[in-house]
Design a protein around this motif. Structure first.
Motif, PDB file in Angstrom:
ATOM      1  N   CYS A   8      -7.015  -4.734  -3.880  1.00 55.25           N
ATOM      2  CA  CYS A   8      -7.758  -5.360  -2.669  1.00 55.25           C
ATOM      3  C   CYS A   8      -8.608  -6.523  -3.118  1.00 55.25           C
ATOM      4  O   CYS A   8      -9.500  -6.417  -3.754  1.00 55.25           O
ATOM      5  CB  CYS A   8      -8.690  -4.338  -1.904  1.00 55.25           C
ATOM      6  SG  CYS A   8      -9.301  -4.894  -0.152  1.00 55.25           S
ATOM      7  N   ARG A  34       0.929  -1.118   0.151  1.00 56.30           N
ATOM      8  CA  ARG A  34       0.173   0.094   0.036  1.00 56.30           C
ATOM      9  C   ARG A  34       0.843   1.133   0.084  1.00 56.30           C
ATOM     10  O   ARG A  34       2.059   1.391   0.666  1.00 56.30           O
ATOM     11  CB  ARG A  34      -1.026   0.001   1.244  1.00 56.30           C
ATOM     12  CG  ARG A  34      -1.994  -0.880   0.940  1.00 56.30           C
ATOM     13  CD  ARG A  34      -3.233  -0.705   2.081  1.00 56.30           C
ATOM     14  NE  ARG A  34      -2.609  -0.688   3.594  1.00 56.30           N
ATOM     15  CZ  ARG A  34      -2.603  -1.851   4.267  1.00 56.30           C
ATOM     16  NH1 ARG A  34      -2.869  -2.823   3.655  1.00 56.30           N
ATOM     17  NH2 ARG A  34      -2.189  -1.809   5.254  1.00 56.30           N
ATOM     18  N   ARG A  56      -7.129   2.039  -5.528  1.00 51.69           N
ATOM     19  CA  ARG A  56      -6.234   2.598  -4.588  1.00 51.69           C
ATOM     20  C   ARG A  56      -4.764   2.574  -5.007  1.00 51.69           C
ATOM     21  O   ARG A  56      -4.483   1.786  -6.023  1.00 51.69           O
ATOM     22  CB  ARG A  56      -6.636   1.932  -3.201  1.00 51.69           C
ATOM     23  CG  ARG A  56      -5.662   0.552  -3.223  1.00 51.69           C
ATOM     24  CD  ARG A  56      -5.868  -0.198  -2.070  1.00 51.69           C
ATOM     25  NE  ARG A  56      -5.111  -1.381  -1.980  1.00 51.69           N
ATOM     26  CZ  ARG A  56      -5.594  -2.316  -0.853  1.00 51.69           C
ATOM     27  NH1 ARG A  56      -5.622  -1.872   0.306  1.00 51.69           N
ATOM     28  NH2 ARG A  56      -5.106  -3.610  -1.064  1.00 51.69           N
ATOM     29  N   GLN A  95      -7.299   0.050   7.734  1.00 51.25           N
ATOM     30  CA  GLN A  95      -6.097  -0.760   7.453  1.00 51.25           C
ATOM     31  C   GLN A  95      -5.892  -0.856   5.918  1.00 51.25           C
ATOM     32  O   GLN A  95      -4.759  -1.270   5.473  1.00 51.25           O
ATOM     33  CB  GLN A  95      -6.471  -2.101   8.057  1.00 51.25           C
ATOM     34  CG  GLN A  95      -6.242  -2.140   9.578  1.00 51.25           C
ATOM     35  CD  GLN A  95      -6.804  -3.425  10.267  1.00 51.25           C
ATOM     36  OE1 GLN A  95      -6.910  -4.237   9.721  1.00 51.25           O
ATOM     37  NE2 GLN A  95      -7.068  -3.493  11.719  1.00 51.25           N
ATOM     38  N   GLU A  96      -7.055  -0.656   5.071  1.00 52.34           N
ATOM     39  CA  GLU A  96      -7.077  -0.858   3.795  1.00 52.34           C
ATOM     40  C   GLU A  96      -6.707   0.380   2.946  1.00 52.34           C
ATOM     41  O   GLU A  96      -6.432   0.189   1.708  1.00 52.34           O
ATOM     42  CB  GLU A  96      -8.035  -1.765   3.137  1.00 52.34           C
ATOM     43  CG  GLU A  96      -8.329  -3.042   3.812  1.00 52.34           C
ATOM     44  CD  GLU A  96      -6.945  -3.965   3.531  1.00 52.34           C
ATOM     45  OE1 GLU A  96      -6.499  -3.888   2.435  1.00 52.34           O
ATOM     46  OE2 GLU A  96      -6.911  -5.041   4.584  1.00 52.34           O
ATOM     47  N   ILE A 133     -14.358  -5.837   2.425  1.00 47.71           N
ATOM     48  CA  ILE A 133     -14.216  -5.507   3.830  1.00 47.71           C
ATOM     49  C   ILE A 133     -15.676  -5.341   4.250  1.00 47.71           C
ATOM     50  O   ILE A 133     -16.552  -4.594   3.772  1.00 47.71           O
ATOM     51  CB  ILE A 133     -13.441  -4.191   3.790  1.00 47.71           C
ATOM     52  CG1 ILE A 133     -12.270  -4.362   3.160  1.00 47.71           C
ATOM     53  CG2 ILE A 133     -13.144  -3.976   5.515  1.00 47.71           C
ATOM     54  CD1 ILE A 133     -11.467  -3.058   2.856  1.00 47.71           C
ATOM     55  N   ASP A 137     -16.060  -2.706  -1.098  1.00 44.77           N
ATOM     56  CA  ASP A 137     -14.974  -3.219  -2.438  1.00 44.77           C
ATOM     57  C   ASP A 137     -14.212  -2.138  -2.525  1.00 44.77           C
ATOM     58  O   ASP A 137     -14.692  -0.869  -3.101  1.00 44.77           O
ATOM     59  CB  ASP A 137     -15.504  -4.162  -3.351  1.00 44.77           C
ATOM     60  CG  ASP A 137     -16.096  -5.261  -3.296  1.00 44.77           C
ATOM     61  OD1 ASP A 137     -15.079  -6.231  -2.930  1.00 44.77           O
ATOM     62  OD2 ASP A 137     -17.137  -5.481  -3.212  1.00 44.77           O
ATOM     63  N   ILE A 138     -12.883  -2.083  -2.376  1.00 45.44           N
ATOM     64  CA  ILE A 138     -11.946  -0.990  -2.934  1.00 45.44           C
ATOM     65  C   ILE A 138     -11.710  -1.278  -4.315  1.00 45.44           C
ATOM     66  O   ILE A 138     -10.796  -2.266  -4.608  1.00 45.44           O
ATOM     67  CB  ILE A 138     -10.604  -1.117  -2.139  1.00 45.44           C
ATOM     68  CG1 ILE A 138     -11.055  -0.826  -0.551  1.00 45.44           C
ATOM     69  CG2 ILE A 138      -9.750   0.233  -2.625  1.00 45.44           C
ATOM     70  CD1 ILE A 138      -9.783  -0.695   0.324  1.00 45.44           C
TER      71      ILE A 138
END
Length: 250
Positions: free
Chosen positions: A207, A32, A202, A49-50, A211, A198-199
């Protein structure tokens, strides 16, 4: 008078300096991204966290792509908006629902700092968002739009980069298939007791898994009664229950 000699750095010290620069400024695709960009914690630990730098990025266009309105997108933003509204104005532009003062108070949003704009057209809404970003009159802008052209997205992103304002654009989930200049795109779907995130995009690696973000204040009694991977159950409000329901932003 003899000139003083200056010793040249050794190859080893030069390489060490270069390595330090690379560690500071380069991120690998498997990691990340970490940068000097200012972020604000979302208030949801699993989501932080993501996200790059652990929160919502400032001075950037952030897209929330929703399956339908009212599934928890505003609950997701609630911690950030509540904090910003204490000292700064928050602009809601073309929201699908009428903002309610009592709901703002229950969220601890300072209703005196909530600005509601309902322009007559999408072009006017986009223009309003740009002007607010350019003049820095608000700490945050939340803009709802169904169809946004790529050039309009670029204008919004450029305007956001020139200010210290947080910007969220809420669009339909179908827009996830379209290209976007936004550095952060998040797809939201309803889930029991919260929302599934859902990412889509980024800085950094993809991802792979959604989440689950619990949202305890979701209306209509949507609580985490069963496993959150189940298909969501919908409760239809009757006329009587609508009249007696506590006003809420979702």
């Amino acid at each position: 008078m003899p000139m003083s000699a200056t010793s040249l750095p050794s190859p080893r010290s030069t390489q060490a300096a270069l390595d330090q620069v690379m560690r500071t400024n380069v991120w690998r695709a498997s990691e990340r991204a970490v940068s000097r960009a200012t972020t604000m914690a979302t208030g949801h630990a699993m989501l932080d966290q993501e996200l790059p730098n652990g929160g919502w990025p400032r001075s950037a266009l952030v897209e929330l792509l929703v399956q339908q309105h009212g599934i928890g997108e505003m609950q997701l933003l609630k911690p950030a908006l509540a904090g910003l509204s204490r000292q700064q104005r928050v602009a809601f532009i073309q929201p699908p629902y009428l903002p309610h003062v009592m709901a703002c108070r229950s969220w601890r949003l300072n209703e005196q700092n909530v600005l509601w704009l309902r322009p007559k057209s999408s072009a006017d809404a986009l223009w309003s968002a740009e002007q607010i970003l350019k003049n820095g009159s608000c700490g945050a802008v939340v803009l709802w739009q169904s169809n946004v052209r790529p050039e309009s997205l670029r204008r919004l992103n450029l305007a956001a980069q020139s200010t210290d304002t947080w910007l969220w654009l809420i669009r339909p989930l179908a827009a996830a298939a379209d290209a976007s200049v936004s550095p952060l795109r998040i797809a939201l779907r309803p889930a029991l007791g919260g929302v599934s995130v859902d990412i889509v995009k980024r800085k950094g690696p993809t991802c792979e898994a959604p989440i689950f973000v619990p949202l305890l204040d979701m209306p209509a009694g949507r609580q985490l009664e069963q496993d959150h991977h189940e298909a969501p159950r919908h409760r239809v409000l009757t006329t009587a229950s609508i009249g007696s329901a506590v006003p809420a932003l979702v």
